[in-house]
Design a protein around this motif. Structure first.
Motif, short mmCIF file in Angstrom:
data_model
loop_
_atom_site.label_atom_id
_atom_site.label_comp_id
_atom_site.label_asym_id
_atom_site.label_seq_id
_atom_site.Cartn_x
_atom_site.Cartn_y
_atom_site.Cartn_z
N UNK A 2 1.81 -9.46 -7.29
CA UNK A 2 0.71 -10.35 -7.62
C UNK A 2 1.11 -11.81 -7.40
N UNK A 3 2.31 -12.16 -7.80
CA UNK A 3 2.79 -13.54 -7.63
C UNK A 3 2.90 -13.88 -6.14
N UNK A 4 3.37 -12.93 -5.34
CA UNK A 4 3.46 -13.18 -3.90
C UNK A 4 2.09 -13.44 -3.30
N UNK A 5 1.09 -12.68 -3.72
CA UNK A 5 -0.26 -12.87 -3.20
C UNK A 5 -0.80 -14.23 -3.61
N UNK A 6 -0.54 -14.65 -4.83
CA UNK A 6 -1.02 -15.97 -5.27
C UNK A 6 -0.34 -17.10 -4.51
N UNK A 7 0.96 -17.00 -4.34
CA UNK A 7 1.69 -18.04 -3.62
C UNK A 7 1.31 -18.04 -2.14
N UNK A 79 -6.90 -13.64 -0.23
CA UNK A 79 -5.58 -13.20 -0.68
C UNK A 79 -5.33 -13.64 -2.12
N UNK A 80 -5.77 -14.84 -2.47
CA UNK A 80 -5.62 -15.28 -3.86
C UNK A 80 -6.46 -14.41 -4.80
N UNK A 81 -7.64 -14.00 -4.35
CA UNK A 81 -8.46 -13.09 -5.15
C UNK A 81 -7.77 -11.77 -5.38
N UNK A 82 -7.05 -11.30 -4.37
CA UNK A 82 -6.25 -10.07 -4.54
C UNK A 82 -5.15 -10.32 -5.58
N UNK A 83 -4.59 -11.50 -5.59
CA UNK A 83 -3.56 -11.82 -6.57
C UNK A 83 -4.09 -11.88 -7.98
N UNK A 84 -5.36 -12.26 -8.13
CA UNK A 84 -5.99 -12.28 -9.46
C UNK A 84 -6.64 -10.93 -9.82
#
Length: 86
Positions: A2-7, A79-84
């Motif tokens: 999740x952190x990788x997707x957010x970054x 991609x950020x939405x996937x992280x959230x």
């Protein structure tokens, strides 16, 4: 993960925003040149035909960069939405 997707999404979105801003700035410079070199009939004058082609090619290039930047930024948001976990 999740952190990788957010970054990663943040970085990709920042690149997209940079591309759009850069394209807008360069397009504004080209429009300013065209407005300063118009005659009374609305025709833009250049010193040579080569400069006219370069101006037109640069204008089209920055339009493409702006549109591409928009889609890159949108991909970053996805991609950020996937992280959230949306």
């Amino acid at each position: 993960m999740v952190i990788r997707a957010l970054i990663g999404g943040s970085i990709i979105m920042a690149i997209g925003i940079f591309m759009v801003i850069k394209a807008l700035k360069k397009t504004a410079v080209l429009k300013q040149y065209a407005n300063e070199n118009r005659d009374s009939y609305g025709v833009v004058h250049f010193d040579s035909q080569e400069l006219s082609r370069i101006h037109s090619a640069n204008k089209n290039l920055y339009i493409v960069i702006g549109i591409t930047g928009f889609f890159v930024g949108f991909f970053g948001v996805i991609i950020m939405g996937y992280g959230f976990n949306l």
